[in-house]
Design a protein around this motif. Structure first.
Motif, PDB file in Angstrom:
ATOM      1  N   ARG A  13      53.958-104.687  41.808  1.00 38.56           N
ATOM      2  CA  ARG A  13      54.260-103.313  42.202  1.00 38.56           C
ATOM      3  C   ARG A  13      55.444-102.791  41.428  1.00 38.56           C
ATOM      4  NH1 ARG A  13      51.980-107.196  45.846  1.00 38.56           N
ATOM      5  NH2 ARG A  13      50.178-106.149  46.675  1.00 38.56           N
ATOM      6  N   ARG A  14      55.337-101.577  40.925  1.00 39.44           N
ATOM      7  CA  ARG A  14      56.417-100.953  40.187  1.00 39.44           C
ATOM      8  C   ARG A  14      56.946 -99.766  40.972  1.00 39.44           C
ATOM      9  NH1 ARG A  14      57.745-100.778  34.616  1.00 39.44           N
ATOM     10  NH2 ARG A  14      55.988-102.146  34.297  1.00 39.44           N
ATOM     11  N   VAL A  15      58.208 -99.763  41.222  1.00 43.20           N
ATOM     12  CA  VAL A  15      58.844 -98.657  41.915  1.00 43.20           C
ATOM     13  C   VAL A  15      59.948 -98.150  41.018  1.00 43.20           C
ATOM     14  CG1 VAL A  15      60.045 -97.958  44.012  1.00 43.20           C
ATOM     15  CG2 VAL A  15      58.328 -99.763  44.107  1.00 43.20           C
ATOM     16  N   SER A  16      60.024 -96.793  40.833  1.00 37.89           N
ATOM     17  CA  SER A  16      60.944 -96.260  39.840  1.00 37.89           C
ATOM     18  C   SER A  16      62.391 -96.429  40.213  1.00 37.89           C
ATOM     19  CB  SER A  16      60.650 -94.775  39.612  1.00 37.89           C
ATOM     20  OG  SER A  16      60.858 -94.054  40.811  1.00 37.89           O
ATOM     21  N   SER A  17      62.719 -96.261  41.488  1.00 33.86           N
ATOM     22  CA  SER A  17      64.130 -96.275  41.843  1.00 33.86           C
ATOM     23  C   SER A  17      64.650 -97.653  42.165  1.00 33.86           C
ATOM     24  CB  SER A  17      64.372 -95.345  43.030  1.00 33.86           C
ATOM     25  OG  SER A  17      63.564 -95.742  44.123  1.00 33.86           O
ATOM     26  N   THR A  43      53.466 -95.241  32.223  1.00 28.15           N
ATOM     27  CA  THR A  43      53.288 -96.120  31.071  1.00 28.15           C
ATOM     28  C   THR A  43      51.910 -96.769  31.144  1.00 28.15           C
ATOM     29  OG1 THR A  43      54.118 -98.147  32.125  1.00 28.15           O
ATOM     30  CG2 THR A  43      55.762 -96.655  31.152  1.00 28.15           C
ATOM     31  N   LEU A  44      51.509 -97.403  30.049  1.00 25.26           N
ATOM     32  CA  LEU A  44      50.204 -98.056  30.017  1.00 25.26           C
ATOM     33  C   LEU A  44      50.104 -99.131  31.085  1.00 25.26           C
ATOM     34  CD1 LEU A  44      47.460 -98.428  28.596  1.00 25.26           C
ATOM     35  CD2 LEU A  44      48.579-100.021  27.028  1.00 25.26           C
ATOM     36  N   ASP A  45      51.145 -99.945  31.241  1.00 21.95           N
ATOM     37  CA  ASP A  45      51.114-100.999  32.257  1.00 21.95           C
ATOM     38  C   ASP A  45      51.030-100.419  33.658  1.00 21.95           C
ATOM     39  OD1 ASP A  45      51.190-103.026  30.417  1.00 21.95           O
ATOM     40  OD2 ASP A  45      53.350-103.286  30.505  1.00 21.95           O
ATOM     41  N   SER A  59      49.055 -95.964  25.349  1.00 29.12           N
ATOM     42  CA  SER A  59      50.375 -96.547  25.555  1.00 29.12           C
ATOM     43  C   SER A  59      51.469 -95.502  25.668  1.00 29.12           C
ATOM     44  CB  SER A  59      50.698 -97.519  24.415  1.00 29.12           C
ATOM     45  OG  SER A  59      50.497 -96.915  23.151  1.00 29.12           O
ATOM     46  N   ASN A  60      51.144 -94.224  25.437  1.00 30.01           N
ATOM     47  CA  ASN A  60      52.105 -93.143  25.664  1.00 30.01           C
ATOM     48  C   ASN A  60      52.074 -92.635  27.095  1.00 30.01           C
ATOM     49  OD1 ASN A  60      53.068 -93.157  23.025  1.00 30.01           O
ATOM     50  ND2 ASN A  60      51.513 -91.718  22.310  1.00 30.01           N
ATOM     51  N   GLY A  61      51.235 -93.256  27.928  1.00 31.47           N
ATOM     52  CA  GLY A  61      51.169 -92.864  29.331  1.00 31.47           C
ATOM     53  C   GLY A  61      50.259 -91.685  29.594  1.00 31.47           C
ATOM     54  N   ASN A  62      49.259 -91.457  28.743  1.00 31.49           N
ATOM     55  CA  ASN A  62      48.307 -90.359  28.920  1.00 31.49           C
ATOM     56  C   ASN A  62      46.973 -90.900  29.421  1.00 31.49           C
ATOM     57  OD1 ASN A  62      50.126 -88.420  27.808  1.00 31.49           O
ATOM     58  ND2 ASN A  62      49.589 -89.149  25.771  1.00 31.49           N
ATOM     59  N   GLU A 350      48.113 -97.678  21.525  1.00 37.04           N
ATOM     60  CA  GLU A 350      47.045 -98.469  22.132  1.00 37.04           C
ATOM     61  C   GLU A 350      46.315 -97.636  23.172  1.00 37.04           C
ATOM     62  OE1 GLU A 350      46.448-102.503  24.865  1.00 37.04           O
ATOM     63  OE2 GLU A 350      48.427-101.982  24.062  1.00 37.04           O
ATOM     64  N   ARG A 351      44.973 -97.801  23.235  1.00 32.91           N
ATOM     65  CA  ARG A 351      44.175 -97.086  24.219  1.00 32.91           C
ATOM     66  C   ARG A 351      43.198 -98.043  24.891  1.00 32.91           C
ATOM     67  NH1 ARG A 351      40.751 -92.625  21.973  1.00 32.91           N
ATOM     68  NH2 ARG A 351      40.623 -93.931  20.115  1.00 32.91           N
ATOM     69  N   VAL A 352      43.017 -97.851  26.184  1.00 38.01           N
ATOM     70  CA  VAL A 352      41.922 -98.487  26.914  1.00 38.01           C
ATOM     71  C   VAL A 352      40.846 -97.426  27.060  1.00 38.01           C
ATOM     72  CG1 VAL A 352      41.223 -99.639  29.035  1.00 38.01           C
ATOM     73  CG2 VAL A 352      43.535 -99.963  28.162  1.00 38.01           C
TER      74      VAL A 352
END
Length: 691
Positions: A13-17, A43-45, A59-62, A350-352
């Motif tokens: 789990r990723r939490v920004s703060s 982000t890509l991850d 990988s640019n978060g799009n 990188e693209r998925v």
């Protein structure tokens, strides 16, 4: 084994703060923490952990509309090993189901031929459009004239001496010859149109896994074992183009000279050694080489025509199974876990581009009019129908707040119209207990999903194939769980600080008036905490403030200066409070009392000390005790020798001693030094004359 969807498995789990501590779901108190936090995915991850049906991300978060894939199951097959496209647009698929070759055209899949082998591990379109199929475990090549078959047994075209496994095939259009990479003797065969094989290269490796031919006639082959990529300029004339830190070079593709002539290769490192499958007498053959069930680590590299290497992609979570070039000349790789298709642009984005329901991308073709993706576990033929569509949906990974949370505003940045929804629940994998997907938001707004520990977000493209989702953020506040102090440690704590039998002798302790206090805290909701400390002497009731007025402690440690403290045994009380994150009526507190802390800054004294001949007698007394050590030395010498007390054990504030020191102090006149320590390391030294 079928692939478990990423959206239904426990995730990092990723939490920004903050990074939340994963904790068991607690009974929800009424208090709610003030601190607002955010799940921010950009982000890509962050974005690739969930379900990517019909969408692509980079990988640019799009996130944007991806390949629109059809889905046609391949009957009686579990794995796809190889594929080719025929001039009429039909695709032939080599499978691990009794070595059958399937024909896919017009949304229908049928058996084109049967080899009777364990698997059709490689195929190539060769002379006059004939298809040559390589198999294992008998090292045979089969021929389908014009690529056609009636579903019956295919004809044997050639048998390769010493070969059991044909891992790769490549046809040289100019020289009109076929190359076969084989095992277990690591040989590369050159076969003519009549089916006559010759050993073109005999490597020192057990298996050659891949082979490719450039339009200039250069031949490349990759090994299993040391992971070597060879370049051949003639029979037996091989040079190592690259030595990978990998177990195999799984596939090689050479770009046309008009597109630069670069050589692309995928290499993998596995958790267990490779072992080719063998036919057994008692059971069905294994459809895949024997490997650990855990994914390996993959990498994609490119070599320029000058031989300069550039690593384009790497993944520590999965190995790469298949490799190919698109119409634009960009390389694509199919993964051995998650069943995803990746690519990378010239500027290293990188693209998925596709996410299938199956475990592996066994083969694919993304150049020309006939484009498809074929998968393993189970075996499915996915025709590429275009980009985008009504089924283009991005679903996030399961997001974990650590505790029950109340969700606030859902925001995102995008180009074009999108609709976002949420759902929540208290299990780490969505099930029937989760809430239904909320009403769609066409613009950022408040989330309607009920409070819960876990939440998911999804976005729908609907009929906006050009829309791009750039960032998603969800605000939340967790229930205010009380922080609990689990233990307190004091560095000079005299009793019970270390379990087991302690070493005797050794270096003497060093006295210090500073007491190091540290504590461990469970802080489920990760509120910012403040700590207060008090002390009291053993036998007294009132607690007195250890900290100075206004001193704020937020770390889980503190140094207590006991210089001005009376000698004695003390205890320390540590209180944790979340007042820095909550208003007064919501504050939660917890305190814990330490064990005994010894404050002793005064050395012991010699009540008596006398030397008669070589008989040393005396008594050492300490205010707190116990006396812990008595030593003797010839003055000026660095060698101190221990003495035992009269009762044999150092365990009291007063210890008498009576010892013959003739073995330590030789005959003659000497000045003898005697020193004694208390348990706090305080030391006293006295001298006596020896004559």
């Amino acid at each position: 084994m079928t692939k478990m969807r990423s959206s239904l498995r426990p995730l990092v789990r990723r939490v920004s703060s903050v990074v939340l501590v994963a904790a068991a779901l607690l009974a929800a108190p009424h208090a709610v923490a003030v601190g607002t936090r955010n799940f921010t995915l950009n982000t890509l991850d962050d974005l690739k952990g969930g379900d990517l049906t019909g969408v692509a991300l980079d990988s640019n978060g799009n996130v944007y509309a991806g390949l629109n894939l059809g889905s046609t199951p391949i009957p009686d097959a579990t794995s796809v090993w190889s594929a080719v496209v025929l001039p009429d647009g039909a695709a032939l698929l080599g499978t691990g189901s009794e070595g059958k070759i399937y024909r896919a055209v017009g949304g229908q899949v049928s058996v084109a031929a049967t080899t009777g082998q364990m698997a059709v591990s490689s195929m190539a379109v060769a002379w006059n459009g004939d298809v040559i199929a390589g198999t294992f475990p008998e090292g045979k090549l089969y021929r389908l004239t014009g690529g056609k078959g009636s579903g019956e047994q295919a004809k044997v075209f050639a048998e390769l001496p010493g070969a059991e496994d044909v891992w790769g095939l490549a046809y040289d259009e100019k020289a009109k010859v076929l190359y076969a990479a084989t095992g277990p003797e690591g040989k590369l065969f050159r076969i003519d149109a009549a089916g006559k094989p010759q050993v073109y290269f005999d490597s020192d490796e057990p298996h050659l896994m891949s082979v490719a031919v450039g339009d200039d006639g250069s031949v490349y082959t990759g090994s299993n074992g040391k992971g070597l990529l060879y370049k051949l300029n003639g029979p037996g004339r091989a040079s190592v183009l690259y030595d990978f830190d990998a177990d195999d070079v799984k596939a090689i593709v050479v770009a046309p000279t008009a597109q630069g002539g670069a050589v692309y290769a995928i290499a993998n490192k596995y958790s267990e050694p490779f072992a080719a499958p063998k036919r057994t007498k008692t059971g069905p053959p294994s459809p895949q080489p024997t490997r650990s069930s855990k994914p390996g680590k993959g990498q994609l590299v490119r070599f320029t025509r000058e031989g300069v290497i550039e690593k384009l992609l790497s993944d520590d979570d999965t190995h790469y199974v298949s490799l190919g070039l698109g119409d634009d000349g960009a390389p694509y790789v199919g993964t051995g876990a998650e069943g995803r298709l990746h690519t990378v642009s010239e500027n290293r984005v990188e693209r998925v581009v596709a996410d299938t329901e199956e475990r592996q991308i066994g083969a694919f073709v993304l150049a020309g009019k006939r484009r498809f993706v074929a998968t393993t576990d189970p075996a499915v033929f996915h025709e590429v129908r275009g980009v985008g569509g009504a089924d283009a949906v991005w679903t996030s990974k399961v997001l974990d707040a650590g505790l029950r949370a109340t969700f606030g505003r859902l925001t995102w940045r995008s180009d074009g119209a999108l609709q976002l929804e949420t759902r929540s629940g208290n299990t780490d994998a969505p099930d029937t207990t989760w809430s239904p997907w909320s009403a769609a938001l066409a613009a950022p707004g408040d989330v309607k999903s009920p409070p819960a520990r876990f939440v998911q977000i999804r976005a729908r493209w609907n009929q906006e194939p050009k829309a791009v989702l750039r960032e998603v953020s969800l605000s939340f506040v967790t229930d205010n769980a009380r922080a609990v102090i689990r233990s307190i440690s004091v560095k000079n704590q005299s009793k019970g600080t270390k379990p087991g039998v302690q070493a005797s002798g050794g270096e003497a302790p060093k006295p210090s008036s500073s007491v190091q206090i540290s504590w461990q805290v469970d802080n489920p909701d990760q509120d910012e905490l403040r700590y207060r400390l008090w002390y009291r002497m053993e036998g007294q009731k009132p607690w007195r403030a250890l900290l100075k007025a206004g001193e704020k402690v937020t770390r889980t440690e503190h140094t207590w200066d006991t210089t001005a403290m009376p000698e004695g045994e003390y205890r320390v009380l540590v209180e944790a409070t979340d007042e820095l994150s909550n208003p007064p009526d919501r504050v939660q507190k917890h305190s814990l009392e330490s064990g005994v802390v010894l404050v002793d800054n005064t050395p012991p004294v010699f009540k008596s000390l006398a030397l008669q001949g070589r008989r040393l007698r005396g008594e050492v007394v300490d205010g707190l005790g116990p006396v812990s050590r008595i030593e003797v030395s010839i003055a000026g010498s660095d060698e101190w020798r221990p003495l035992f007390p009269s009762d044999g054990v150092f365990d009291e504030p007063a210890e008498a001693f009576d010892a013959d020191i003739s073995a330590i102090v030789p005959a003659g006149s000497h000045l003898v030094a005697v020193r004694a320590y208390d348990s706090a390391g305080n030391v006293v030294t006295r001298d006596v004359d020896a004559r």
